[in-house]
Enzyme design. Structure first.
Site, PDB file in Angstrom:
ATOM      1  N   ALA A 157       0.853  -1.191   0.000  1.00  0.00           N
ATOM      2  CA  ALA A 157       0.000   0.000   0.000  1.00  0.00           C
ATOM      3  C   ALA A 157       0.885   1.235   0.000  1.00  0.00           C
ATOM      4  CB  ALA A 157      -0.916  -0.009   1.212  1.00  0.00           C
ATOM      5  N   GLY A 158       1.028   1.853  -1.160  1.00  0.00           N
ATOM      6  CA  GLY A 158       1.913   3.000  -1.300  1.00  0.00           C
ATOM      7  C   GLY A 158       1.167   4.320  -1.318  1.00  0.00           C
ATOM      8  N   GLY A 159       1.844   5.348  -1.822  1.00  0.00           N
ATOM      9  CA  GLY A 159       1.252   6.669  -1.824  1.00  0.00           C
ATOM     10  C   GLY A 159       0.205   6.864  -2.897  1.00  0.00           C
ATOM     11  N   SER A 160       0.319   6.121  -4.008  1.00  0.00           N
ATOM     12  CA  SER A 160      -0.613   6.295  -5.130  1.00  0.00           C
ATOM     13  C   SER A 160      -1.415   5.047  -5.451  1.00  0.00           C
ATOM     14  CB  SER A 160       0.154   6.723  -6.387  1.00  0.00           C
ATOM     15  OG  SER A 160       0.895   7.900  -6.171  1.00  0.00           O
ATOM     16  N   LEU A 161      -0.804   3.876  -5.261  1.00  0.00           N
ATOM     17  CA  LEU A 161      -1.434   2.620  -5.667  1.00  0.00           C
ATOM     18  C   LEU A 161      -1.404   1.613  -4.535  1.00  0.00           C
ATOM     19  CD1 LEU A 161       0.254   2.158  -9.190  1.00  0.00           C
ATOM     20  CD2 LEU A 161      -2.098   2.921  -8.773  1.00  0.00           C
TER      21      LEU A 161
ATOM     22  N   TYR B   4      -2.981   9.920 -14.902  1.00  0.00           N
ATOM     23  CA  TYR B   4      -1.642   9.478 -15.309  1.00  0.00           C
ATOM     24  C   TYR B   4      -1.609   9.011 -16.762  1.00  0.00           C
ATOM     25  CZ  TYR B   4       2.996   7.402 -14.811  1.00  0.00           C
ATOM     26  OH  TYR B   4       4.328   7.109 -14.962  1.00  0.00           O
TER      27      TYR B   4
ATOM     28  N   GLU C 114       9.271  -1.942   4.371  1.00  0.00           N
ATOM     29  CA  GLU C 114       9.131  -1.673   2.940  1.00  0.00           C
ATOM     30  C   GLU C 114      10.407  -1.932   2.152  1.00  0.00           C
ATOM     31  OE1 GLU C 114       7.722   1.990  -0.003  1.00  0.00           O
ATOM     32  OE2 GLU C 114       7.708   2.240   2.179  1.00  0.00           O
TER      33      GLU C 114
ATOM     34  N   THR D 174       2.642  13.378 -12.320  1.00  0.00           N
ATOM     35  CA  THR D 174       1.190  13.546 -12.264  1.00  0.00           C
ATOM     36  C   THR D 174       0.810  14.913 -11.708  1.00  0.00           C
ATOM     37  OG1 THR D 174       0.937  11.169 -11.903  1.00  0.00           O
ATOM     38  CG2 THR D 174      -0.956  12.551 -11.401  1.00  0.00           C
TER      39      THR D 174
ATOM     40  N   THR E  15       5.876   6.931  -6.477  1.00  0.00           N
ATOM     41  CA  THR E  15       5.446   8.308  -6.287  1.00  0.00           C
ATOM     42  C   THR E  15       6.666   9.212  -6.172  1.00  0.00           C
ATOM     43  OG1 THR E  15       3.499   7.470  -5.111  1.00  0.00           O
ATOM     44  CG2 THR E  15       3.987   9.815  -4.886  1.00  0.00           C
TER      45      THR E  15
END
Length: 268
Positions: free
Chosen positions: A10-14, A142, A74, A130, A104
């Protein structure tokens, strides 16, 4: 591996998911703002999951959805997932190399044998493309930004070496950038040109830092992972061009956006 296991990054964008069902590995990704529907879909599709999590938002997801899951650091997950994919995709580059994780933002790791260490980080990455791309144009999303970038000419916005030397003989490749966005005050450029300039600036910055890291740590190859180059041909092509120019061999993994999720998954 256990049956019906999953790794979630679970990242900053996806939010990226890798799950094992009946001996087969599956890959899914969703925008992070769709995490509720994404995880509901995963639970419905693959009941009785044993889950490992990684990424900046992993603790939130653990608390809300998978209280019995484990969280993998991570950087550890990223490096383990990269090692797994290098072998799975039959890419032989030796035991010493850089990992350049362009998500990101961008982070760098050096791998030497069994040891891996994060050595550098930058706020320049897919989020820059983006966010700043949306400020420079009226385009949102994007994919739409990437498609428009392919229509642009960075030379309409960037000052190139040939703009400085003109008819004189240039000591370096005349198509290289002398100054990013230096022609931005001129009227003869389009939104596509601005995006081409932006994408090129991101690539140049990443390659500059990569080449310095490669020289310091005495490695010749850089494994490119993360989601920012997936479906983004201008960025990928620029990275390949500049890395080859500075003597670093770029290696693009096919499932590169899933390295963190894979790394979490294989520790279950």
């Amino acid at each position: 591996m256990l049956r019906n296991t999953a790794g979630i990054d679970a990242g900053g964008s996806l939010i990226k998911m890798v799950y094992q069902e009946n001996g087969r590995m599956h890959f899914k990704k969703f925008p992070i703002n769709e995490q509720d529907s994404a995880i509901s879909w995963l639970k419905l599709s693959v009941p009785s999951l044993k889950v490992s999590l990684t990424g900046g938002k992993s603790s939130v997801i653990q608390k809300k959805y998978f209280p019995e899951s484990q969280i993998i650091p991570e950087f550890q997950a990223t490096c383990e997932g990269t090692r797994f994919l290098l072998e799975a995709e039959d890419k032989s580059i030796g035991d010493n190399y850089l990992i350049v994780n362009i998500g990101t933002g961008t982070s760098w790791h050096v791998v030497k044998g069994d040891k891996a260490e994060r050595i550098l980080g930058s706020g320049i990455g897919g989020g820059t493309f983006t966010g700043l791309g949306s400020l420079l144009t009226k385009v949102r999303g994007y994919h739409q930004l990437t498609c428009l970038t392919e229509e642009g000419n960075k030379g309409h916005v960037d000052m190139l070496v040939k703009d400085i030397y003109e008819s004189a003989e240039s000591p370096i490749n005349e198509e290289l950038t002398a100054a990013n966005f230096a022609k931005g005050n001129r009227l003869k450029h389009s939104e596509a040109d601005r995006l081409a300039s932006l994408s090129n600036m991101i690539a140049e910055t990443i390659v500059l830092l990569t080449s310095q890291a490669a020289a310091i740590h005495q490695v010749k190859s850089a494994v490119i992972i993360g989601s920012a180059t997936v479906g983004n041909n201008p960025l990928r092509q620029a990275l390949e061009f500049y890395m080859n120019m500075v003597g670093v061999t770029p290696v693009f993994l096919e499932k590169r956006e899933f390295c963190g999720a894979i790394g979490a998954h294989i520790t279950v």
